[in-house]
Design a protein around this motif. Sequence first.
Motif, short mmCIF file in Angstrom:
data_model
loop_
_atom_site.label_atom_id
_atom_site.label_comp_id
_atom_site.label_asym_id
_atom_site.label_seq_id
_atom_site.Cartn_x
_atom_site.Cartn_y
_atom_site.Cartn_z
N VAL A 69 0.86 -1.18 0.00
CA VAL A 69 0.00 0.00 0.00
C VAL A 69 0.90 1.23 0.00
CG1 VAL A 69 -1.77 1.28 1.22
CG2 VAL A 69 -1.78 -1.19 1.28
N GLU B 61 4.14 -5.88 6.37
CA GLU B 61 3.49 -4.65 5.90
C GLU B 61 4.08 -3.40 6.52
OE1 GLU B 61 0.51 -6.69 7.30
OE2 GLU B 61 0.71 -7.73 5.40
N LEU C 252 -16.68 2.57 3.30
CA LEU C 252 -15.41 1.84 3.25
C LEU C 252 -15.44 0.63 4.19
CD1 LEU C 252 -12.14 2.05 2.71
CD2 LEU C 252 -12.15 2.91 5.02
N LEU C 253 -15.89 0.87 5.42
CA LEU C 253 -15.89 -0.23 6.40
C LEU C 253 -16.87 -1.32 5.99
CD1 LEU C 253 -15.59 1.62 9.79
CD2 LEU C 253 -13.90 0.24 8.61
N LEU D 217 -15.39 -3.36 3.21
CA LEU D 217 -14.30 -4.22 3.67
C LEU D 217 -14.84 -5.45 4.37
CD1 LEU D 217 -11.59 -1.77 4.96
CD2 LEU D 217 -11.36 -3.47 3.17
N VAL E 144 -0.98 -3.82 11.61
CA VAL E 144 -0.70 -2.39 11.57
C VAL E 144 -2.00 -1.61 11.71
CG1 VAL E 144 0.45 -0.55 10.34
CG2 VAL E 144 1.19 -2.89 10.00
N ARG F 169 -11.13 -8.88 11.74
CA ARG F 169 -11.31 -10.01 10.82
C ARG F 169 -10.47 -9.83 9.57
NH1 ARG F 169 -17.70 -10.56 10.16
NH2 ARG F 169 -18.34 -9.95 12.24
N LEU F 170 -10.04 -8.59 9.36
CA LEU F 170 -9.28 -8.30 8.14
C LEU F 170 -7.80 -8.46 8.41
CD1 LEU F 170 -11.26 -5.07 7.43
CD2 LEU F 170 -11.52 -7.21 6.19
N GLY G 191 -3.63 -7.65 7.08
CA GLY G 191 -2.66 -6.89 6.30
C GLY G 191 -3.15 -5.51 5.93
N ALA G 192 -3.01 -5.20 4.63
CA ALA G 192 -3.34 -3.87 4.15
C ALA G 192 -4.81 -3.55 4.37
CB ALA G 192 -3.01 -3.77 2.68
N TYR G 193 -5.68 -4.55 4.27
CA TYR G 193 -7.11 -4.30 4.48
C TYR G 193 -7.36 -3.82 5.90
CZ TYR G 193 -7.89 -6.63 0.03
OH TYR G 193 -7.87 -6.96 -1.30
N ILE H 224 -6.12 -0.16 6.20
CA ILE H 224 -7.02 0.81 5.58
C ILE H 224 -8.31 0.95 6.39
CG2 ILE H 224 -8.43 1.26 3.55
CD1 ILE H 224 -6.19 0.18 1.87
N ALA H 225 -8.82 -0.18 6.89
CA ALA H 225 -10.06 -0.11 7.68
C ALA H 225 -9.85 0.76 8.91
CB ALA H 225 -10.48 -1.52 8.10
#
Lengths: 251, 295, 425, 332
Positions: free
Chosen positions: B37, B94, B280-281, B284, D57, D114-115, D117-119, D122-123
């Motif tokens: 990212v 990451e 967004l949430l 996801l 992260v 539940r997400l 890495g990058a997801y 971002i969340a």
Amino acid sequence: MALLELKNVTKEFGGLVAVNQVSLEIDSGEFVGIVGPNGSGKTTLFNVINGVFFPEKGNIIFDGVDITRLPPFKRAPLGIGRTFQIPRPFSSATVRENVAVGAMFGTLSKKVNVDDSLEIADQIIDRIGLHEYTGKQAGTLTPVEKKLMEIARALAMKPKLLLMDEAMAGMHPNDIDQMVDLIKKIALEEKIAIVSMVEHIMRAVVGMVEKVIVLHQGSKIVDAPTKEALEDPKVIEVYLGHPPEETHAVS
Amino acid sequence: MFFEQITGNLIQGLVLGSVYGMATMGLSLIFGVLKIVNVGHGAFIMVGAFITLWLFNTLGLSPILAIPAAFAVGMLLGLLFYYTTMRRLIKAPELASLLATFSIGILLEEVIKLIFGSEFRGYNWAVGKLNLGVTVLPMSKLYACIGSAIIALLLYIWFNKTRAGTAMRSVVEDSEGARVCGVNVDGTYAMSFAIGIGLTVVSGVLLTMFIPVGINPYMGGGYTLKAFVIAVLGGLASPYGAFFGGLVFGLIENGSYMLFALIPGVEPFALTRFLSFVILLIILLIRPTGLLSTK
Amino acid sequence: MKKNSLTIILSCVAVFCFCFLSNSFAAKKKIVIGHPACLSGKYAKAGEQAVGGIKACIDWVNTNYGGVTLDGKKVPLEYKYYDCESKKESVTSLLGRLITVDKVNVVFAPYSSGLTLRGAPVSESNRMLYMDHGGANNKIFTQGFRYVVQTIGPATAYHEGTLNMIHMTDPEAKRVALAYEDSEFAKMVMEGAETHAKKLGFEIVFKRTYPKGVTDLTPLLSALKASKPDFILGGGHFEDGQLFNRQMADLDINSNALSLIAAATLPAFYEALTSMAEGVMGPSHWEYGVKYSKSEAKKVGMEWIGPGQDEFVALFKKAVGKDTIPDYHAAEAGAQVLAYVLAVEKANSFDTDTVRKALGDLTFMSFYGGWDIDDSGLQVGHSMVDVQWQDGKRIIVWPREARTGKLVYPIPTFAEKAKGKIATP
Amino acid sequence: MKTISKYYPLLPVLAVYFIMFLVGKNVSGMWQLVAMLLFYCALGQAFNIFLGMTGYVDFGYVAFMGVGTYGMAVTITQLAHVEGLGFLVITIGFLMALLFSTLLSLAVGAVALRLKGAYFAIATIGVNEGLRFFIEGARIWNGSEGLIFMAELNQILGRKTASALATFWADIMVLFIAMSAAYVTLLFMRSKIGYALTALREDEEAAKVMGINVTKYKIIAFITSACFAGLLGAASWALKTPYVFPPEVFEIHYTIEAIIIVLLGGAGTLLGPVIGGLIYGLSKYYLSIYMPGFQLLIFAPIIIVIIVIFPEGIIGMLKNRFKDTSLARFII
């Protein structure tokens, strides 16, 4: 009563049926080999047994308990241990800590505290013969050492059933013999049923397992004592019907 | 009246959305291929804005000519950062790549600040306006919209019809598999990073065609956050999904204002921002592969 | 290898201790102004201006004025500033250093109300005079701080002059639209504008905010257009003001007058917008061209100190090393130096309480205009000027006594401006 | 004997804090610098419990500090008129900060954890930004005007005490938060939680198969880390900074600073965040004194170099170097 019982288990991915109506029984202390070419559904079957995937249809009964919908972390303490085809150590932790994790979380007893599990880890590491690596970070081991460490980690869980995914792939034949002896010895002492998944090393299959289950395109085609199974025409067809490169490819 | 306003807003939103979409394609491409990212995304947009500004104000060149210049600069920056930094971080956790791209962003901002200062600048490209009745659309905005659509189309063609594009797609699907099939994965990584950055810098040009003021070294931050939302809308790893994500986002951003304005005692504009993050949430959670994916 | 890293660690510790213990033991032969300035981060622009303005005025005091008269002796001023990076953590740590290590006599607050507030408790507890040139929030002065003194005018007063001017110029104008940034400062300006507009009998037909960091105002402006205002007041910071004007032009929204705080008065505003900015106004604390001078001060019977306007501009250019006209951030920071100098001379001491008392009694005029504070420290003596862009030049149109030109009202439409029409009276 | 030796790794941490305290207390002009360093150390330690130990992260970490700040600020402004409460208000404020950050972490944890890495990153950015715009848009707690409450603090505690609170005792609270975070980190490391977190950080699926309830342990680390952030916000951004403006308490740069501190010192180590915080704070401080205006330009490339060359951080590197020596038991 069988230790593990699968009743008509089916697992699909999208439209693809990876495991198709498989039923099987494994008894306590039994050594079983699951044989099948690449893509025949062996790994999926393992993942269904220890809960990484839930099957669409069918039931899984372990030690008298229906575990079909149980998440993996609840199945492990019941006595299902597992090793992976490509070893998956907790790289930054030491070998000792890796094995201790198995002892800590892989048993039903809540009383296993950190110190106890480190002691258990030391014992098992001794037995497996990894003593000189005990303080080393698991990520720095060689592939064979990693496999041994994984077996130690699984044994620390005091499993009743040990699922070994291609445990001997990529090993030198001498090492394989040694390891088969070792695992067999421990398994006999601890009354562990072993389900070993193999693709093409028939020698190890013969040397170790009492029963062979052959998978082909997700379905079980043979379930018989080793010698019988190897002579079964269907097995011969599955193996010889495919060009040799394919059966040797690493999935 | 209400209807007229909302139609006007939606038209504006669509035009804006196409530019937003374009401004996210680079982010999605880089994530798709390298699984990184780019948190410094906005800084590259800012570089594009300064290229436009410099070419227009100093050399008097039209912003359209800034597009190829920006792409070239972006490719060079991309290759530079790939071979000095990103290459070593592809397999790292990451955390490392997030922080590295963020630091690259800061570096760009500070260098540009050193050269151009922290003043907010702008330029005036007078090419007329289009009166649509319900709203007025400056031609520069329309050009930015058309430019975005063309670039998105070119990317689509390149992705699907060329050898390098196919290699890139195969790496998106499965990098190990692609390696086994003889794709030069490292080369593809470098290429994708460079093209991703190139697209992002170009989007800076288009964004300043759309809004030719407020050009400043720190202008990128807001666009980074928006790009994240848009990328997720389009399914993070899909560059042209991102383009359509941008359209949807533009419509939401401009369309929801009128509805929030009906609630007494609130600040509707801030709530449109809130809404975009709520969306967004939700996405996801229910469909992390994006709204438009078939999976 | 092991030895090596031990040495590294030890030397690190040594450097660390040295840094901690290094102290300046300079003898007191000067008066020092301390300043945790915002030279980087989000307030970098305003911070650079302030530092330039302060340097310029200190230069004037030391060279032209000969230093601060204290017990009959001339004592030079010194300026000690660090970069607080526009961050609150740095503000307090640098403030601590300025007060106790550098032993400054007065601290100038950093830019913005927030950062000013962050430093206030530290300066209070150290009994240090804390002069505020960049925090306009009125609430700073209701918190019970004793040593905070304001030079910048309070936020609530920003648009009062504009409203008065339009009220007098066009009694017919009734419908006012307010569209401000959603931030503590702009909200306070909006609050003040709303109260004052109601007092003058205006009708508020539109009152909305937009979030900080906005990049597209289209939905808000379309709604604003629909409310059909006679004139529009708004803004917040520079970037959104620029965007506001630009998008009004894009959407072809015309009104009789447009006044934007903190944006319209800066040269970069016109540079970016050119003809679109014609006729646009903005309130300002100070602008190049205001007619405050020694003779003006004499007329109203106020004390005068400091450089004349052109002198200040020249000194500012010298201080920053660039050929730019200072903006009000520089002027208010510079004027603050002058206020302090006068107060020290009046008190004949640099003891904090005595100087604070002298500041309370002080009224004077400088190139920045009037200066007077109330009991809480709030600036009440400075009036804002209104600036209008006319033919690419900033003309001061209000208040009458300070103006350099007449107001253009109503301003040309954007279509007319695009064809080259300029705003001239 | 064995139980004591377990706590050996705390010694260097406490020693660093003790030296900082002594220097701040005894060297004139150093207290505010020490306060800043303590803030950065505490921030690093609190974030490390989640970021370092799980490898997830959380880019929206600052949101927990934000709601913690609001917890304290809202308590002070609401209870100011009640007479005779005194320090009880501060206590209630901290409890509110804990409550707010726990609630937010539960909500975010249930959704975002539940997400991967990058997801996940971002969340969490989305949560932080969304919360800020919600507070501004729905005009909660005064919306964007924020709360300014020095007057209320004076009213509650009296001028002298309030001033001492803002300039000294708030920093002592930060020190306690930092030390408690260090203690909790060690406690985690020495218990099943630490083993579970290491396992899930390295390989989540394998961890599950080993019998680890990964969700449970992730949530434990997440909530613990969030609570420390809430307390830190209440102490450093409410008591030390008598105002709250939404854009400032949800400013994403603080998350980045926290990441830099953790990574600089060594993610998942005990001493790392302290050393990272010290180095980060000191270099910022001296750069801003000797090279005002150029900190970031110098800092950014240094960070890139560190990430590329020492991905394990300073303590991670030292840990490996001293692995088989007597120092090993102090550095983890």
